[in-house]
Structures are given as structure tokens and as C-alpha cells.
Design a protein around this motif. Sequence first.
Motif, PDB file in Angstrom:
ATOM      1  N   VAL A  63      -3.346 -18.690 -41.407  1.00 37.68           N
ATOM      2  CA  VAL A  63      -3.931 -19.369 -40.253  1.00 37.68           C
ATOM      3  C   VAL A  63      -5.447 -19.340 -40.314  1.00 37.68           C
ATOM      4  CG1 VAL A  63      -4.168 -19.310 -37.746  1.00 37.68           C
ATOM      5  CG2 VAL A  63      -1.942 -18.946 -38.789  1.00 37.68           C
ATOM      6  N   ARG A 122       7.947 -16.335 -28.955  1.00 33.54           N
ATOM      7  CA  ARG A 122       6.773 -16.770 -29.711  1.00 33.54           C
ATOM      8  C   ARG A 122       6.212 -18.062 -29.138  1.00 33.54           C
ATOM      9  NH1 ARG A 122       2.265 -15.415 -32.082  1.00 33.54           N
ATOM     10  NH2 ARG A 122       1.674 -16.750 -33.828  1.00 33.54           N
ATOM     11  N   LEU A 126       2.434 -18.746 -27.510  1.00 30.64           N
ATOM     12  CA  LEU A 126       1.573 -19.822 -27.985  1.00 30.64           C
ATOM     13  C   LEU A 126       1.206 -20.782 -26.859  1.00 30.64           C
ATOM     14  CD1 LEU A 126       3.314 -20.622 -31.400  1.00 30.64           C
ATOM     15  CD2 LEU A 126       1.114 -19.485 -31.064  1.00 30.64           C
ATOM     16  N   SER A 274       4.387 -22.195 -35.217  1.00 29.78           N
ATOM     17  CA  SER A 274       3.242 -21.347 -35.547  1.00 29.78           C
ATOM     18  C   SER A 274       2.148 -22.151 -36.240  1.00 29.78           C
ATOM     19  CB  SER A 274       3.689 -20.188 -36.444  1.00 29.78           C
ATOM     20  OG  SER A 274       4.566 -19.324 -35.756  1.00 29.78           O
ATOM     21  N   GLY A 278      -0.336 -22.940 -33.483  1.00 32.31           N
ATOM     22  CA  GLY A 278      -1.250 -21.906 -33.939  1.00 32.31           C
ATOM     23  C   GLY A 278      -2.552 -22.473 -34.476  1.00 32.31           C
ATOM     24  N   GLN A 282      -6.177 -21.718 -33.094  1.00 27.97           N
ATOM     25  CA  GLN A 282      -7.188 -21.225 -34.021  1.00 27.97           C
ATOM     26  C   GLN A 282      -8.474 -22.034 -33.890  1.00 27.97           C
ATOM     27  OE1 GLN A 282      -6.860 -18.771 -36.387  1.00 27.97           O
ATOM     28  NE2 GLN A 282      -8.670 -19.107 -37.630  1.00 27.97           N
TER      29      GLN A 282
END
Length: 353
Positions: A63, A122, A126, A274, A278, A282
Amino acid sequence: MLRLALLALVPVAPVLHYGLGATPIWVFVTGAVGVGVLADWIRAATEQLAKHTGSAVGGLLSVSLGSVAELLLALFVLAQGQADVVHAQITGSIIGTSLLGLGLAIVVGGATRERQTFKRERAGLLSSLLILVVIALLLPAVFDFTARRVTHSGDVGVSEEWLSLAVSGVLLVLYCANLAYTLVTHRDVFASGEEPDAGDAWGLWRCMAVLALATVAAALESELISGSLVEAARTLRLSPTFVGVIVLALVGTIADLFSAVWFARQDRMGLVMSICIGSAIQMALVVAPLLVILSWLIGTPMTLVFKDPLDLFAIAGGAFIVNAIAGDGETTWFEGVLLIGVYVVLGVAFFFV
């Protein structure tokens, strides 16, 4: 073999610029293609590195290092004094991965399946971080509006810079806390259970060498793109904002989009979530704060104040629809179509603006 063949596209932009003196539009287009190719190599190298470090540390590396191309590209654009374009690129990266990337993955993965499932824990975390992103990016804009239109405060620009630095510091701390929560203290709860393929593993030194070379090459390509951005936008009759939201953002995230679609076909939706959500997190919690801090060091200070309300609407709208779709722990192909539709509508709006 295809990845190796695409490397032939990387030196095209430098040759056109330094050797042939080509027009900015050709340098911009070939440079964008080159960054896209290098971004895929950076992603591949970090995935291979994950096989040596373990899934937890490897996920962090994938990531974090996967955003190197986006960070470099934004830094060079920022050095040209194009802060508004960088804001547009941040917006485009967030909606590009969370709406377009996730939408394409859901459509491809759900085309031959009734539904696909993933861990709600999860996805819930997020989604919560996405809401944090909305609040963090709305705050400086609300502060700017209040100081200029309501209280008529003096030295608003200085206050905005200090507020942006403070918010950036808090966001980086929160992201580090998220890493500790998911990778250390609650590692078992958030483990995807999807083991990486152990075949065709690279050696450790090969991973490091590919990362180093691809990062240096991406920096060179990014410098060429930033220098030709304004002229290329004028030639294409597009606003620099649209180029930032759509073109530059997709250049930086194209590797994530391909990865998400690939894993969706394998029914690994936990990994898809993810990657897509993600990457958006990020961009907002790491790349944007780093750009604010680094902008001071290169002498072109940037704040987190998004002047265009459409940027904030796009980020907020994308966050809420992703939160709604990911909340039940399963997806169908029609939900992917909805995400893509929202992205297209936002893209049309940015085009006409």
C-alpha cells in the motif's frame, strides 16, 4: 513477458523531449504512459517483496510503496506552482480507486457469480476511515469560508497553512495508529485469509533493485509530465483541473485498477476492498499530508483547502456510496455498475467545469 515488453515505452518521453524536441502534448502523453508502466512495476516489486517479509508487513509495503508514483507526480506538478492541479489529482485518485476501480472489479467478479463476499470487519474499518477522510478534507475548506466570509479574519492565508500542517500531522498519526491496530494488536481479526501465490518468487535483491530503478525512472517521467502539463491541456482544450482529476489520477492508480480486477476474477474480494478503498485512504491520509509538509521544503507551500466545492462533493459522495455498498459484506455486479455510473457523472461534471 507483456510487462517486459511494455518497458520499451518508458524511454519514449525522454527521447522525444531531450533528443527530438517534440511538442509538449506528445511528451505529456508518452510520459503518462511511462508512469503507468512504472507504477505497475513498483506494484509488482512490492508484491514480490511481501513474499519475503510476510503478509502483514507485505501488505503495508504494497500500500505504501504503491503510492510512490502518485507522490512523485504530484510533487513535480506542485513544484511548477500548480497546487489546484494537485488538489484535483488527489480528488481523482480517491474517486478513481474507490468508485471506478472498485466498480470495475465488482462488475468483472460478479459477472459469473450471484454475489461475492468479504469480511465485514475490515470493510467497516475502511469505511470509517473514508468518513474520516471526508471530515479531514472538509475542515480546512469550512475554516477558509468562515474566516473570509463570516468573521473576516486577517492573515487567513497564514492560518490556513498552519491549520493544514496541523491536520496533516494528525492524519499521519491516525494512519500509523490504523496500521498498528490492523497489523499488530488486531492482526488475527483483520487477516484476509487469502494467501499470496508462492510461485515465480523474485529474490530479495531483485525486488529492491526493481523498486529503486522504477522509482528513479518514475521521478524523471513525472518531471517531464509536470513541465508539459499546461501546454498539453491547452492543446487538448481541457482544463488543467480535468486533466488532474481524470488523466493524472488514472496514470497514478492504473496499476491498482488492474490488480483489483485481476483479484476480483479470482473471487478474492477482501483483497480487492483493501486495494481500492485502501488506496483512496492512503492518498488522503498519507500522500496529501506528505505533500503539504514537503511543499514547505521545496518552497511552494500547499494547503489542504480545496477551493473547488466540486472536489469536496466528489470525495464526500464517493465515500458515502462506498460506505453504503460495502456495509453488508457482499457485492453484486449491479452495485459495481452503480459505482461506475457515479464516477462517470462526476467526470462529466469536471469536464464541463
